[in-house]
Structure formats: structure tokens, C-alpha cells
Enzyme design. Structure first.
Site, PDB file in Angstrom:
ATOM      1  N   ASP A 114       8.153   2.537  -1.095  1.00 52.87           N
ATOM      2  CA  ASP A 114       7.709   2.756  -0.006  1.00 52.87           C
ATOM      3  C   ASP A 114       7.702   1.536   0.859  1.00 52.87           C
ATOM      4  O   ASP A 114       7.454   0.261   0.431  1.00 52.87           O
ATOM      5  CB  ASP A 114       6.376   3.681  -0.201  1.00 52.87           C
ATOM      6  CG  ASP A 114       5.209   2.767  -0.999  1.00 52.87           C
ATOM      7  OD1 ASP A 114       5.320   1.531  -0.523  1.00 52.87           O
ATOM      8  OD2 ASP A 114       4.429   3.483  -1.667  1.00 52.87           O
ATOM      9  N   ASP A 144     -25.295   5.848 -26.166  1.00 53.08           N
ATOM     10  CA  ASP A 144     -25.376   6.732 -25.047  1.00 53.08           C
ATOM     11  C   ASP A 144     -24.419   6.345 -23.754  1.00 53.08           C
ATOM     12  O   ASP A 144     -24.498   7.155 -22.780  1.00 53.08           O
ATOM     13  CB  ASP A 144     -26.807   6.731 -24.344  1.00 53.08           C
ATOM     14  CG  ASP A 144     -27.161   5.252 -23.870  1.00 53.08           C
ATOM     15  OD1 ASP A 144     -26.518   4.350 -24.043  1.00 53.08           O
ATOM     16  OD2 ASP A 144     -28.243   5.147 -23.130  1.00 53.08           O
ATOM     17  N   ASP A 167       6.536  -2.024  -7.240  1.00 48.15           N
ATOM     18  CA  ASP A 167       5.620  -1.433  -6.411  1.00 48.15           C
ATOM     19  C   ASP A 167       4.295  -2.211  -6.783  1.00 48.15           C
ATOM     20  O   ASP A 167       4.343  -2.704  -7.793  1.00 48.15           O
ATOM     21  CB  ASP A 167       5.348   0.095  -6.747  1.00 48.15           C
ATOM     22  CG  ASP A 167       4.801   0.602  -5.830  1.00 48.15           C
ATOM     23  OD1 ASP A 167       4.303   0.247  -4.918  1.00 48.15           O
ATOM     24  OD2 ASP A 167       4.754   2.064  -6.050  1.00 48.15           O
ATOM     25  N   LYS A 211       8.551   7.053   2.044  1.00 44.20           N
ATOM     26  CA  LYS A 211       7.600   7.935   1.045  1.00 44.20           C
ATOM     27  C   LYS A 211       6.523   8.805   1.948  1.00 44.20           C
ATOM     28  O   LYS A 211       5.975   8.089   2.926  1.00 44.20           O
ATOM     29  CB  LYS A 211       7.140   7.119   0.214  1.00 44.20           C
ATOM     30  CG  LYS A 211       6.345   7.956  -1.142  1.00 44.20           C
ATOM     31  CD  LYS A 211       5.697   7.048  -1.992  1.00 44.20           C
ATOM     32  CE  LYS A 211       4.367   6.518  -1.883  1.00 44.20           C
ATOM     33  NZ  LYS A 211       3.482   5.834  -2.821  1.00 44.20           N
TER      34      LYS A 211
HETATM   35  C1  R5P Z   1       0.684   3.442  -2.984  1.00 48.59           C
HETATM   36  O1  R5P Z   1       0.793   3.404  -1.654  1.00 48.59           O
HETATM   37  C2  R5P Z   1       0.886   2.465  -3.954  1.00 48.59           C
HETATM   38  O2  R5P Z   1       1.593   1.299  -3.560  1.00 48.59           O
HETATM   39  C3  R5P Z   1       1.714   2.994  -5.304  1.00 48.59           C
HETATM   40  O3  R5P Z   1       2.882   3.370  -4.667  1.00 48.59           O
HETATM   41  C4  R5P Z   1       1.265   4.236  -5.844  1.00 48.59           C
HETATM   42  O4  R5P Z   1      -0.282   3.770  -6.141  1.00 48.59           O
HETATM   43  C5  R5P Z   1       1.737   4.496  -7.098  1.00 48.59           C
HETATM   44  O5  R5P Z   1       0.947   5.829  -7.416  1.00 48.59           O
HETATM   45  P1  R5P Z   1       1.908   6.777  -8.413  1.00 48.59           P
HETATM   46  O6  R5P Z   1       2.486   6.273  -9.823  1.00 48.59           O
HETATM   47  O7  R5P Z   1       0.836   7.713  -8.881  1.00 48.59           O
HETATM   48  O8  R5P Z   1       2.818   7.510  -7.591  1.00 48.59           O
END
Ligand code: R5P
Length: 293
Positions: free
Chosen positions: A167, A35, A217, A190
Site C-alpha cells: 500500500d 490471577d 510492509d 489498497k
Molecule cells: C496498514 O496500514 C499496515 O501498514 C499494514 O499493511 C497492516 O497492518 C497489515 O495488516 P494485515 O496483515 O492484517 O493485513
């Protein structure tokens, strides 16, 4: 003695950390009932008073979270008095405030549940925002895997590197990587549309011709953030592009889409196990835990 309780979502990393610390790993047994309910069993009758527990909460997040709560609960039942809960990737961290009226602050609710389930200390990696830790009413540590990414590229013998953050939020992490590689580092501006999820990245002229650019990132999810930057870099003659992150969530065909946009290789750490998780944070984690034990 301290033991390491290794959850199904962090099996390899848990074993590596136990090895680094010369501690006994206890591998949790798990299954899913027909389930859809999760089952957890610790194959021991009793466990030590002090316990390190490790379980990441990447997709399927809700399953991994329930497993985490069950692990914490049973660990207390079996005798653990002090539990250091390591959640290398904490799900729901991006919903850290009410962006629109009436929204749940998801990560606040999770922090409460983790504490109530039995965690005495919380350890994670590159949490979306450091301020989130205030929701945990227990001691919490936010580690960073930036140096592991840098070391990986040193081992790889990367030549002519240039590190970029897609970013501003990822700039500190990118700086950690560039420090290890002793190279230039910058970030892009960004903007993300909160409703549609569309990502806009401002063009920036960079001296990246014939360079190897590593886009760093914290999370790669849909890959849209990386795709925008890769296109800008490619148009400026970048020789090779790597996209490296701490948490490779990689939804659907994100990896493929990034390749089409010009990314030569996508890499991540084992905070989330995946086919791109070639970088381990085990040494960073073990070092931090040595100070706690
Ligand atoms: C956002 O502020 C994070 O640092 C990443 O840049 C974000 O989560 C990346 O997401 P995606 O790959 O969907 O653009």
C-alpha cells in the site's frame, strides 16, 4: 555509566544493543501471578542516573505495556534521572484518531501513560504514522529498519530483486529497501473496510516475470494485505516471493495462509521477537543511541 534495562518482551534485542554499545545489560525478572497480574523486579539496589530501557509491546500487548510501566516506575525509584524508553513496536498505534464518533484515541492515551510513568525520551521503529509522535510531550524518535531488511537480502545473495509495497503507506519503507538493493520499487493501491477488516488491492501489471519480489510492509498482522499482493504477483509469473516486515505480529495461522497464497518465506525484524525475526535492528538502534549518550 549508562546501563541498559532489558524488559521481558525485548530480551535478545536488548542484550544485542547493550553489546553493541559496550554497556551493561540488566535483565529484568518477570512473572505472572495466578490471577493474571504482572510482576517486575530489577535485580539491582540502585541504578545509574542515565538509563536506556527497552521493552516492546507486541501481543499480549496489555501485559507488555503494564510491564513497561512497571519498569519505568521502578527505574525512577532506583535512581534513574533520565530514561530513554525504547519501545521497538508500539501497540495501539493504528488507533491514532477517532474514525467513528466516541472512539478512544488509544495511542494518545498510551503516550500520556509512558511519559507519566517516567520516560524522558521515547524511541520506536516504523511507527504507523510519524504524526503520532506529537502525542508524546517528550522528545521522540522514529527509527526505520528498512536498511536492515535490505542488508539482510544482500547477505542472502538475492538475485534479480524487485521491491513492492502493498500500500502507499509502506512505499517509503519499501524505497529504503530497494535503495540498498539497487532495484526497482513500486506500490499497490489498497483499501480496507473499517468495519469488516476486509482488504481490497487494485490489480497492477508489473514486469516481475522470473524476478524475486520482496513485499515490504511495516506490519504483518493477519497477512491479508500480503496475501492479495502475493496472488497478483504469482499470476504474473514471479519466480520467488518474500514478505518482509518490521513488525511481525502474525496473528493465528497468518504465516501459513501467506504460504498458500504463494509467499516462499516470511521475514521480520527483532522489533518483535518471533520465529521469523531473523533481521536485527540492533545496529541501527545502537547507532541512534550513540548520538543520545
Ligand atoms: C496498514 O496500514 C499496515 O501498514 C499494514 O499493511 C497492516 O497492518 C497489515 O495488516 P494485515 O496483515 O492484517 O493485513
Amino acid at each position: 555509566m549508562v546501563e541498559v534495562l532489558v524488559g521481558p518482551a525485548s530480551k535478545e534485542l536488548g542484550i544485542k544493543v547493550a553489546q553493541e554499545l559496550n554497556l551493561q545489560p540488566i535483565i529484568v525478572e518477570s512473572k505472572v501471578f495466578p490471577d493474571g497480574e504482572s510482576y517486575i523486579r530489577v535485580p539491582e539496589e540502585k541504578i545509574d542516573k542515565e538509563l536506556i530501557l527497552i521493552q516492546s509491546t507486541h501481543p499480549p500487548q496489555n501485559k507488555h505495556l503494564i510491564e513497561l510501566f512497571l519498569m519505568l516506575d521502578v527505574a525512577k525509584d532506583l535512581g534513574a534521572e533520565k530514561i530513554i524508553a525504547i519501545v521497538p513496536y508500539l501497540a495501539y498505534a493504528r488507533q491514532d484518531k477517532r474514525f467513528r464518533p466516541g472512539e478512544a484515541i488509544s495511542v494518545k492515551a498510551l503516550a500520556k501513560l509512558i511519559k507519566e510513568a517516567g520516560a524522558d525520551k521515547f524511541v520506536t521503529f516504523n511507527i504507523h504514522k510519524e504524526e503520532i509522535l506529537r502525542f508524546f510531550n517528550i522528545a521522540s524518535i522514529n527509527l526505520s529498519g528498512g536498511s536492515a531488511i535490505g542488508e539482510y537480502f544482500i547477505q542472502k545473495g538475492v538475485s534479480n530483486p524487485y521491491v513492492v509495497a502493498p500500500d502507499k503507506g509502506a512505499y517509503n519503507l519499501a524505497l529504503e529497501v530497494s535503495k540498498v538493493l539497487n532495484c526497482e520499487c513500486t506500490y499497490f493501491e489498497k483499501e480496507r473496510d473499517r468495519v469488516t477488516g476486509a482488504v481490497k488491492t487494485e490489480f497492477k501489471k508489473l514486469n516481475v516475470k522470473n524476478k524475486t519480489v520482496i513485499i515490504v510492509d511495516d506490519i504483518i498482522s493477519t497477512g491479508l494485505t500480503i496475501i492479495n499482493v502475493a496472488k497478483i504477483l504469482k499470476a504474473q509469473g514471479t519466480e520467488k516471493i518474500y514478505a518482509a516486515c518490521i513488525h511481525p505480529i502474525l496473528i493465528g495461522d497468518a504465516q501459513n495462509k501467506m504460504r498458500v497464497a504463494g509467499v516462499d518465506e516470511v521475514l521480520g525484524t527483532d522489533c518483535i521477537p518471533s520465529e521469523v525475526s531473523k533481521i536485527t535492528v540492533s545496529k541501527i538502534l545502537a547507532e541512534a543511541l550513540r548520538k543520545e549518550l
